[in-house]
Design an enzyme around this catalytic site. Structure first.
Site, PDB file in Angstrom:
ATOM      1  N   THR A 126       7.020   6.601   5.970  1.00  0.00           N
ATOM      2  CA  THR A 126       6.223   6.037   7.043  1.00  0.00           C
ATOM      3  C   THR A 126       6.830   4.899   7.618  1.00  0.00           C
ATOM      4  OG1 THR A 126       4.264   4.960   7.426  1.00  0.00           O
ATOM      5  CG2 THR A 126       4.938   5.010   5.137  1.00  0.00           C
ATOM      6  N   TYR A 184       0.883   1.041   0.240  1.00  0.00           N
ATOM      7  CA  TYR A 184       0.611   1.833   0.935  1.00  0.00           C
ATOM      8  C   TYR A 184       1.825   2.156   0.995  1.00  0.00           C
ATOM      9  CZ  TYR A 184       1.390   6.310   4.037  1.00  0.00           C
ATOM     10  OH  TYR A 184       1.392   7.008   5.029  1.00  0.00           O
TER      11      TYR A 184
END
Ligand code: UDP
Length: 341
Positions: A128, A152
């Site tokens: 990501t 995350y």
């Protein structure tokens, strides 16, 4: 689907971990269209059984090594693993990091070791743009510093490092794809974005436009951007899926490792997204100004040079109106309303 003509997977079995999820189900559909068989491995904690349509489902948790070994042994000819399964909701990660590290990091470690034991040496990993964290330099290139601010992003970066070590020590071949903002849906509206709880701008804005929730809260209107709202790089989920097929083909041709951003290089502000929804659907988005959301970066968009160079990837479906039209049609197919044509 054009990918089927250009990038045939020739009857290959591909293991898709997280294949019941939003991006995973689109990857499965495209593998199938390209002549391969996607085998979904998913614990269905976030994914949906109804999204597994193009191959078998192994309903297991990848942290269960015994169950994972058994599943891999049932598909002995599998050529590649695509690993998309992870916890993704940034706010939950801050409140409950233990679950994030377990699911994302321990899960990936268990998977990598099971792959070694099963002698599968090709991996495509979903990472990501959140691994980059705070940076003022745009667009973001792959060799920019990775200093994730969220749990995350930290878990995804930890797995990137783990994969690099397995490459160096055990010869694992890999392509790590760092997605920007996944959006849009399958053109046939068979699958789409179905998070629960939903936190993403486009689906929430569509629910508001359809009168299925109150006005959207527009988080932050005083950013140092042209219209004061955050800027993101929205990439159609089918472009993301195409990047996976291209990565598989490149690995077949000898690519042994790569980290690649998957974005468009184009930044779109939150206000521009809302305007596009109103224009394409004919339903203006009711919204109200709200304070900034903690952890949001003002601008985030990709340098797309490496994707082009390494994978031969350029986006095809990621103009904002195409993204909005496909997402609206998917949501309406769920809500039983009319199409945007
Ligand atoms: N956003 C918003 N209202 C919402 C949800 C999101 O204003 O109800 C904003 C969010 O603050 C960010 C942008 O939309 O500026 C994209 O957020 P999203 O959660 O879709 O993706 P992210 O970039 O955080 O991964």
């Amino acid at each position: 689907m054009d990918t089927a003509e250009h990038h045939k997977l020739d009857g290959q079995d591909i293991l898709v971990v997280g294949g019941a999820g939003y991006i995973g189900s689109h990857v499965c559909k495209m593998i199938h269209a390209a002549g391969g068989r996607p085998i979904t491995i998913d614990n269905l904690s976030c994914g949906h059984e109804h999204a597994v349509k193009w191959g078998p489902l192994e309903r297991i948790d990848i942290r269960d090594r015994e169950a994972l070994d058994a599943a891999l042994s049932r598909w002995p000819g599998a050529s590649c693993v695509v690993h998309l399964a992870s916890s993704i909701e940034v706010g939950i990660g801050e409140r409950d990091p233990a679950n994030f590290y377990s699911n994302n990091v321990v899960g990936a470690l268990t998977l990598l070791d099971a792959m070694r034991a099963a002698e599968i040496d090709r991996l495509i990993f979903s990472s990501t743009c959140a691994t980059y964290g705070e940076t003022e330099t745009m667009p973001i290139a792959e060799d920019d510093p990775q200093q994730p601010s969220s749990v995350y992003g930290k878990t995804k970066l930890a797995v990137e490092h783990m994969i690099q070590s397995y490459h160096a020590a055990y010869g694992l071949n890999y392509v790590t794809l760092r997605y920007f903002n996944a959006s849009g849906a399958d053109a046939d509206a068979e699958i789409g974005e179905e998070h629960d709880p939903e936190t993403h701008l486009i689906p929430i804005a569509m629910q508001a436009a359809a009168g299925r929730r109150g006005p959207l809260k527009l988080f932050g209107t005083d950013y140092d951007t042209p219209d004061g709202t955050c800027v993101r790089d929205y990439i159609h989920v089918n472009d993301i899926a195409r990047a996976h097929i291209l990565a598989m083909k490149q690995m077949e041709s000898g690519l042994t490792r790569a980290e690649v951003n998957i974005g468009t290089g184009v930044g779109t502000s939150n206000r521009e997204v809302l305007a596009s929804i109103g224009r394409v659907t004919g339903h203006p988005v009711p919204y109200e100004d709200a304070p900034r959301r903690a952890g949001d970066l003002s601008r985030l968009y990709s340098d797309e040079g490496q994707a082009k160079k390494v994978l031969g990837f350029t986006p095809r479906y990621s103009d904002m109106d195409t993204i909005i039209r496909s997402a609206w049609n998917f949501h309406n197919s769920r809500w039983g309303e009319t199409r945007a044509d």
